[in-house]
Design a protein around this motif. Structure first.
Motif, mmCIF file in Angstrom:
data_model
loop_
_atom_site.group_PDB
_atom_site.id
_atom_site.type_symbol
_atom_site.label_atom_id
_atom_site.label_comp_id
_atom_site.label_asym_id
_atom_site.label_seq_id
_atom_site.Cartn_x
_atom_site.Cartn_y
_atom_site.Cartn_z
ATOM 1 N N ASP A 134 -7.361 -11.757 12.272
ATOM 2 C CA ASP A 134 -8.774 -12.262 12.213
ATOM 3 C C ASP A 134 -8.849 -13.186 11.152
ATOM 4 O OD1 ASP A 134 -9.828 -11.092 9.816
ATOM 5 O OD2 ASP A 134 -10.268 -9.274 10.881
ATOM 6 N N PHE A 135 -9.810 -14.089 11.112
ATOM 7 C CA PHE A 135 -9.999 -14.904 9.970
ATOM 8 C C PHE A 135 -11.367 -14.795 9.193
ATOM 9 C CE2 PHE A 135 -6.815 -16.668 12.941
ATOM 10 C CZ PHE A 135 -6.013 -17.394 11.946
ATOM 11 N N GLY A 136 -11.762 -13.525 9.007
ATOM 12 C CA GLY A 136 -12.836 -13.070 8.122
ATOM 13 C C GLY A 136 -12.822 -13.009 6.803
ATOM 14 N N PRO A 137 -13.548 -12.366 6.111
ATOM 15 C CA PRO A 137 -13.458 -12.121 4.812
ATOM 16 C C PRO A 137 -12.319 -11.062 4.340
ATOM 17 C CG PRO A 137 -15.798 -11.744 5.535
ATOM 18 C CD PRO A 137 -15.024 -12.043 6.631
ATOM 19 N N ALA A 138 -11.929 -11.215 3.147
ATOM 20 C CA ALA A 138 -10.582 -10.451 2.664
ATOM 21 C C ALA A 138 -11.026 -9.002 2.898
ATOM 22 C CB ALA A 138 -10.244 -10.744 1.393
ATOM 23 N N LEU A 139 -9.998 -8.287 3.440
ATOM 24 C CA LEU A 139 -10.075 -6.752 3.080
ATOM 25 C C LEU A 139 -10.070 -6.291 1.836
ATOM 26 C CD1 LEU A 139 -10.196 -4.585 5.494
ATOM 27 C CD2 LEU A 139 -7.862 -4.061 5.029
ATOM 28 N N TYR A 193 -1.896 10.442 15.265
ATOM 29 C CA TYR A 193 -1.615 11.477 16.357
ATOM 30 C C TYR A 193 -0.353 11.002 17.061
ATOM 31 C CZ TYR A 193 -2.151 14.511 20.610
ATOM 32 O OH TYR A 193 -2.112 14.992 21.622
ATOM 33 N N MET A 194 -0.284 9.907 17.365
ATOM 34 C CA MET A 194 0.924 9.273 18.260
ATOM 35 C C MET A 194 2.036 9.002 17.389
ATOM 36 S SD MET A 194 -1.216 6.601 20.890
ATOM 37 C CE MET A 194 -1.676 5.460 19.614
ATOM 38 N N HIS A 195 2.244 9.446 16.216
ATOM 39 C CA HIS A 195 3.296 9.185 15.080
ATOM 40 C C HIS A 195 3.593 7.540 15.180
ATOM 41 C CE1 HIS A 195 3.725 13.493 15.438
ATOM 42 N NE2 HIS A 195 3.802 13.355 16.622
ATOM 43 N N ALA A 196 2.645 7.118 15.384
ATOM 44 C CA ALA A 196 2.877 5.421 15.156
ATOM 45 C C ALA A 196 2.461 4.818 13.621
ATOM 46 C CB ALA A 196 1.799 4.537 16.094
ATOM 47 N N GLU A 197 2.969 3.964 13.334
ATOM 48 C CA GLU A 197 2.619 3.256 11.729
ATOM 49 C C GLU A 197 1.670 2.506 12.069
ATOM 50 O OE1 GLU A 197 4.714 0.561 8.414
ATOM 51 O OE2 GLU A 197 5.823 2.018 9.572
ATOM 52 N N VAL A 198 0.280 2.458 11.263
ATOM 53 C CA VAL A 198 -0.605 1.718 11.269
ATOM 54 C C VAL A 198 -1.005 1.410 10.058
ATOM 55 C CG1 VAL A 198 -2.375 3.311 10.843
ATOM 56 C CG2 VAL A 198 -2.936 1.432 12.220
ATOM 57 N N GLY A 199 -1.494 -0.338 9.999
ATOM 58 C CA GLY A 199 -1.670 -0.647 8.712
ATOM 59 C C GLY A 199 -2.306 -2.103 8.500
ATOM 60 N N ALA A 200 -2.675 -2.872 7.337
ATOM 61 C CA ALA A 200 -2.961 -4.093 7.426
ATOM 62 C C ALA A 200 -2.428 -4.828 6.478
ATOM 63 C CB ALA A 200 -4.495 -3.732 6.936
ATOM 64 N N VAL A 201 -2.503 -6.327 6.809
ATOM 65 C CA VAL A 201 -1.891 -7.178 5.744
ATOM 66 C C VAL A 201 -3.106 -8.185 5.246
ATOM 67 C CG1 VAL A 201 -0.320 -9.352 5.476
ATOM 68 C CG2 VAL A 201 0.172 -7.196 6.989
ATOM 69 N N ARG A 202 -3.274 -8.516 4.116
ATOM 70 C CA ARG A 202 -4.331 -9.340 3.694
ATOM 71 C C ARG A 202 -3.861 -10.489 3.428
ATOM 72 N NH1 ARG A 202 -5.955 -8.494 -1.643
ATOM 73 N NH2 ARG A 202 -8.207 -8.368 -1.241
ATOM 74 N N HIS A 203 -4.768 -11.579 4.030
ATOM 75 C CA HIS A 203 -4.250 -12.920 3.990
ATOM 76 C C HIS A 203 -5.404 -13.641 3.073
ATOM 77 C CE1 HIS A 203 -1.427 -12.413 7.199
ATOM 78 N NE2 HIS A 203 -2.421 -11.715 7.777
ATOM 79 N N ARG A 204 -5.180 -14.801 2.644
ATOM 80 C CA ARG A 204 -6.215 -15.666 1.979
ATOM 81 C C ARG A 204 -7.216 -15.872 2.808
ATOM 82 N NH1 ARG A 204 -3.008 -20.746 -0.758
ATOM 83 N NH2 ARG A 204 -2.254 -20.596 1.225
ATOM 84 N N ASP A 205 -7.204 -16.005 4.145
ATOM 85 C CA ASP A 205 -8.329 -16.387 4.929
ATOM 86 C C ASP A 205 -8.298 -15.309 6.150
ATOM 87 O OD1 ASP A 205 -5.805 -16.917 6.200
ATOM 88 O OD2 ASP A 205 -6.290 -18.766 7.060
ATOM 89 N N GLY A 206 -8.280 -14.161 5.826
ATOM 90 C CA GLY A 206 -8.460 -12.821 6.893
ATOM 91 C C GLY A 206 -7.608 -11.751 6.807
ATOM 92 N N THR A 207 -7.607 -10.917 7.828
ATOM 93 C CA THR A 207 -6.741 -9.807 7.624
ATOM 94 C C THR A 207 -5.823 -9.675 9.045
ATOM 95 O OG1 THR A 207 -8.338 -8.868 6.364
ATOM 96 C CG2 THR A 207 -6.683 -7.111 7.328
ATOM 97 N N SER A 208 -4.826 -9.185 9.073
ATOM 98 C CA SER A 208 -4.088 -8.828 10.145
ATOM 99 C C SER A 208 -4.046 -7.138 10.370
ATOM 100 C CB SER A 208 -2.538 -9.234 10.320
ATOM 101 O OG SER A 208 -2.721 -10.543 10.469
ATOM 102 N N PHE A 209 -4.538 -6.511 11.251
ATOM 103 C CA PHE A 209 -4.247 -5.098 11.626
ATOM 104 C C PHE A 209 -3.313 -5.043 12.418
ATOM 105 C CE2 PHE A 209 -8.551 -5.692 10.222
ATOM 106 C CZ PHE A 209 -8.937 -4.608 9.090
ATOM 107 N N TYR A 210 -2.350 -3.889 12.269
ATOM 108 C CA TYR A 210 -1.177 -3.632 13.148
ATOM 109 C C TYR A 210 -1.042 -2.024 13.315
ATOM 110 C CZ TYR A 210 1.507 -2.671 9.082
ATOM 111 O OH TYR A 210 2.183 -1.858 7.763
ATOM 112 N N VAL A 211 -0.442 -2.001 14.573
ATOM 113 C CA VAL A 211 0.291 -0.731 14.944
ATOM 114 C C VAL A 211 1.605 -0.984 15.269
ATOM 115 C CG1 VAL A 211 -0.897 -0.542 17.089
ATOM 116 C CG2 VAL A 211 -0.179 1.514 16.190
#
Length: 228
Positions: free
Chosen positions: A153-158, A197-215
């Motif tokens: 997304d291209f919202g405020p920084a996380l 629960y699904m043994h999946a890795e979840v996380g986030a990447v901070r960008h200057r112009d938003g955030t990426s969330f991933y699984v």
């Protein structure tokens, strides 16, 4: 499960009935002019999303019972299903969603219902916190022997504290997110619990112009049977 979160689940259960009534009342209106029809549609959509989140909260209680079986899941099909459901919301918010599929591994080990909720909650974040006329990007790709679903997304920084919790792999409890007004972090909390629960890795990447969330999900060994 701690007392605070348990209290949230009790409240969610109590809210489900009035939300369903609100949705039904909105559906019952007839012969409305165009502006009122738009309001009615918004009422239905908001109540349906709220009911969906309440349903997700009630699933948290059932995770400990191991009722959500893991199985081979077609990851692109789940993404297509969620993006179709949210397309109208993206359009109504004057925001665009770009979808990029580059994964060669088509099947992952997951629970389809829980995975769908993870993607849904990440996309809702993208809608809420991207600026008007901006685009969000959903990417599915192979990454170090796993399949990674990334929603940018291209919202405020996380904030750093939330990012650290996401980096650790889960959020302890729903918290307000500074610089992202109106957010309780509830969607991220749900997504992190379901992913764990699904043994999946979840996380986030901070960008200057938003955030990426991933699984990131393990590739299903049955994939070879289907030639994918």
């Amino acid at each position: 499960m701690d007392v605070e979160v348990d209290g949230i689940l009790v409240a969610a259960h109590e809210l489900k009935a009035p939300l369903a009534v609100l949705r039904q009342l909105a559906l019952s209106f007839d012969d409305m002019n165009q502006p009122n029809e738009r309001i009615r549609t918004q009422m239905i959509n908001v109540s349906e999303r709220a009911i969906k989140q309440v349903n997700d909260l009630t699933k948290l209680k059932r995770l400990d019972d191991g009722l959500f079986e893991m199985e081979p899941v077609a990851v692109r099909a789940v993404c297509d299903d969620v993006t179709r459901e949210l397309q109208n919301l993206f359009s109504a918010s004057r925001k665009n969603l770009e979808i990029k599929y580059t994964n060669r591994s088509r099947l992952v080990v997951a629970n389809r219902e829980l995975l769908r909720s993870v993607i849904y909650n990440f996309l809702l974040n993208a809608i809420h916190y991207s600026d008007m006329e901006t685009k969000s990007v959903l990417t599915v790709k192979d990454d170090k022997g796993k399949v990674r679903i990334d929603i940018r997304d291209f919202g405020p920084a996380l904030p750093i504290d939330i990012w650290k919790e996401m980096k650790r792999g889960w959020i302890k409890k729903p918290t307000s997110i500074a610089m992202r007004p109106g957010s309780s972090g509830l969607g991220l909390y749900i997504a992190s619990k379901f992913s764990r629960y699904m043994h999946a890795e979840v996380g986030a990447v901070r960008h200057r112009d938003g955030t990426s969330f991933y699984v990131e999900l393990p590739v299903s060994k049955q994939a070879s049977l289907f030639g994918v």
